[in-house]
Design a protein around this motif. Structure first.
Motif, PDB file in Angstrom:
ATOM      1  N   ALA A 191      93.096  41.246  62.011  1.00  0.00           N
ATOM      2  CA  ALA A 191      92.369  41.863  63.068  1.00  0.00           C
ATOM      3  C   ALA A 191      90.793  41.419  62.754  1.00  0.00           C
ATOM      4  O   ALA A 191      90.387  41.620  61.852  1.00  0.00           O
ATOM      5  CB  ALA A 191      92.500  43.484  63.098  1.00  0.00           C
ATOM      6  N   THR A 249      86.802  42.146  64.433  1.00  0.00           N
ATOM      7  CA  THR A 249      86.098  43.264  65.159  1.00  0.00           C
ATOM      8  C   THR A 249      84.745  43.137  64.840  1.00  0.00           C
ATOM      9  O   THR A 249      84.232  42.482  63.753  1.00  0.00           O
ATOM     10  CB  THR A 249      86.499  44.599  64.922  1.00  0.00           C
ATOM     11  OG1 THR A 249      85.756  45.627  65.532  1.00  0.00           O
ATOM     12  CG2 THR A 249      86.089  45.015  63.287  1.00  0.00           C
ATOM     13  N   LEU A 283      95.663  48.330  58.315  1.00  0.00           N
ATOM     14  CA  LEU A 283      94.863  46.971  58.472  1.00  0.00           C
ATOM     15  C   LEU A 283      94.050  46.620  57.348  1.00  0.00           C
ATOM     16  O   LEU A 283      94.186  45.535  56.964  1.00  0.00           O
ATOM     17  CB  LEU A 283      94.170  46.639  60.085  1.00  0.00           C
ATOM     18  CG  LEU A 283      95.050  46.792  60.978  1.00  0.00           C
ATOM     19  CD1 LEU A 283      94.332  46.997  62.301  1.00  0.00           C
ATOM     20  CD2 LEU A 283      96.135  45.848  61.166  1.00  0.00           C
ATOM     21  N   CYS A 284      93.357  47.544  56.867  1.00  0.00           N
ATOM     22  CA  CYS A 284      92.394  47.324  56.044  1.00  0.00           C
ATOM     23  C   CYS A 284      92.632  47.182  54.409  1.00  0.00           C
ATOM     24  O   CYS A 284      92.090  47.814  53.499  1.00  0.00           O
ATOM     25  CB  CYS A 284      91.125  48.316  56.062  1.00  0.00           C
ATOM     26  SG  CYS A 284      89.748  47.998  55.210  1.00  0.00           S
ATOM     27  N   THR A 304      88.981  43.230  53.645  1.00  0.00           N
ATOM     28  CA  THR A 304      88.038  43.070  54.636  1.00  0.00           C
ATOM     29  C   THR A 304      87.075  42.120  54.304  1.00  0.00           C
ATOM     30  O   THR A 304      86.664  41.640  53.212  1.00  0.00           O
ATOM     31  CB  THR A 304      87.151  44.509  54.860  1.00  0.00           C
ATOM     32  OG1 THR A 304      87.671  45.519  55.170  1.00  0.00           O
ATOM     33  CG2 THR A 304      86.041  44.143  56.012  1.00  0.00           C
ATOM     34  N   ILE A 313      91.062  42.684  57.817  1.00  0.00           N
ATOM     35  CA  ILE A 313      90.102  42.692  58.837  1.00  0.00           C
ATOM     36  C   ILE A 313      89.119  41.823  58.732  1.00  0.00           C
ATOM     37  O   ILE A 313      88.426  41.687  57.441  1.00  0.00           O
ATOM     38  CB  ILE A 313      89.727  44.280  58.665  1.00  0.00           C
ATOM     39  CG1 ILE A 313      90.917  45.229  59.302  1.00  0.00           C
ATOM     40  CG2 ILE A 313      88.350  44.298  59.747  1.00  0.00           C
ATOM     41  CD1 ILE A 313      90.299  46.816  59.396  1.00  0.00           C
TER      42      ILE A 313
END
Length: 472
Positions: free
Chosen positions: A307, A309, A330-331, A334, A195
């Motif tokens: 991803a 954001t 997903l994480c 990060t 992420i």
């Protein structure tokens, strides 16, 4: 003509002159064959805070130029019969060595046409003897400031040119950027999902591309902007479909997930993905298989999902606006991109880089940012981050107004000399217009003599007749 020691006003009357001995003092090379004048000029320059290196001949000065590394060269136009070079020869030699080094000529009143021609050949300015100390120091300071800006800009670009790999893409020397580059290189080879968290315009897709490029994966980098796809088309876009799967599906379509097999799927603004499709994506990540719409056969996929954001996905999960199980899938890692306002030391380097890129795209010579422009850039908070700075660089290179916040600033791609020349021409023009072209009255108001007015008007291609009223 006044004696050499009468030519200049006292140095300590200058407001804002840097203190003598400052580490950042500008370096000035003075070339003058008249011993008295050379001494007076050198002392005046030193008194104003500069570091002066005085020489009686051009040959001697040029031999030590590389060792001194001057910010500006001040030379007499005529250096005596024994010297191999005159001021124009010095100018030509320095233009060949370093075209960006400012050269200021000193000349007697009768040599003004030659001095004007020298400025057209690249001289920064000329001083007509006798000249006041304020005029001397002002010209030298402006020339030296321009030189330092040019050198600083060149050093920034050199650092970029010698940067290797990821440093050429994720540009910046701030601690947060160095840490980000290190994390990208550490994570990139692993198949883990990532992420990327960052504000709009911070460069999230650039980071995602670096993860792909340094991963060694041979498949495609496939970018999907989740906020830009209509919900009705989202499932087909992401998963693909067979011919006849729904009305309007005339032929088979490979979805983004399948197309990214062997590579990287980049899901930008993933918080905008509909919840029911988040469930399907979660299943793909768990099973490593995808099914096209209208097909019962699963297709194995090997891909990494990155991803991006600007939102707190965990907080959205607590509010049932994002699937918390997808977040944890997903994480694995990060990456946080610092906003531009938190790494202001990188703004000058980034702006210089973007100006160079713009010049290449527009097939132009790159414009050197002035210190005034850089100060305004540094004072701004950049809510649009790197993307907004890139747009500002494009506008600056094109010579159009650069919009920064609510106020528009005119960042014209001009040298300091050009800007001052434009102001001087405008002042003279307005004064002549008020006095209906009466040169004597204009000289009295501007506190200059008629020869200076004539020289300025010739330099700026102005004609007294243009300012006389029709009834005269």
């Amino acid at each position: 003509m006044r004696r050499a020691d009468e030519m200049l006003a006292p140095a300590d009357c200058l407001a804002g002159a840097p203190a003598q001995g400052e580490d950042c003092a500008y370096r000035v090379v003075v070339i003058e064959d008249d011993d008295m004048l050379r001494h007076v000029v050198a002392q005046s320059v030193k008194g104003a805070g500069f570091k002066a290196h005085a020489f009686a001949s051009a040959h001697e000065a040029l031999a030590q130029l590389a060792q001194i590394g001057p910010d500006v060269v001040l030379t007499d136009l005529f250096l005596g019969e024994k010297d191999e070079l005159d001021g124009l020869g010095v100018l030509d030699t320095l233009r060949q060595r370093d075209a960006c080094l400012p050269v200021v000529l000193m000349t007697a009143r009768g040599n003004i046409p030659v001095a004007i021609e020298a400025t057209r050949k690249g001289a920064y300015d000329f001083l007509e003897k006798p000249f006041e100390k304020e005029r001397l120091v002002g010209v030298l300071r402006r020339a030296a400031e321009q030189r330092r800006l040019t050198v600083e800009n060149r050093q920034l670009l050199d650092r970029l040119a010698f940067a290797s790999g990821i440093e050429r893409v994720l540009i910046g020397e701030a601690a947060a950027m160095r840490e980000l580059r290190a994390l990208v290189l550490r994570i990139a080879p692993a198949p883990a999902n990532v992420i990327i968290l960052g504000e709009t315009g911070a460069g999230k897709e650039m980071v995602a591309r670096c993860l792909h490029e340094f991963s060694g994966r041979k498949g495609n980098f496939v970018a999907v902007n989740c906020a830009a796809i209509p919900e009705a088309l989202f499932e087909s876009e992401l998963f693909g479909h067979e011919a006849g799967a729904y009305t309007g599906a005339a032929k088979q379509r490979v979805g983004k997930i399948e197309y990214a097999c062997g590579g990287t799927l980049f899901l930008d603004e993933i918080e905008a993905m509909p919840l029911h499709l988040q469930a399907k994506l979660l299943r793909v990540l768990q099973e490593r298989q995808v099914e096209r719409l209208g097909q019962n056969k699963a297709i194995a996929v090997d891909l990494r999902v990155v991803a991006a954001t600007k939102a707190d996905l965990k907080e959205l999960g607590a509010q049932d606006k994002f699937r918390i199980d997808l977040f944890y899938r997903l994480c694995v890692a990060t990456l946080k991109i610092p906003p531009l306002r938190e790494r202001r030391d990188d703004i000058a380097m980034l702006f210089a880089h973007f100006v160079q890129e713009a010049a290449l795209r527009f097939k132009q010579s790159a414009t050197t940012p002035t210190r005034e422009i850089l100060q305004q850039l540094l004072a701004y908070d950049w809510p649009g981050n790197v993307r907004e700075l890139r747009n500002a660089a494009d506008q600056f290179q094109l010579g159009i107004p650069v919009s920064v916040g609510d106020a528009e600033q005119q960042f014209a791609p001009q040298s300091l000399e050009e800007i001052l020349g434009s102001v001087e021409k405008a002042v003279i023009s307005e004064t002549l217009r008020r006095h209906d072209g009466a040169g004597a009255a204009a000289c009295a108001e501007l506190k200059i003599n008629y020869s200076t007015l004539y020289r300025k008007m010739k330099l700026y291609e102005m004609d007294l007749a243009d300012y006389k009223s029709p009834t005269d």
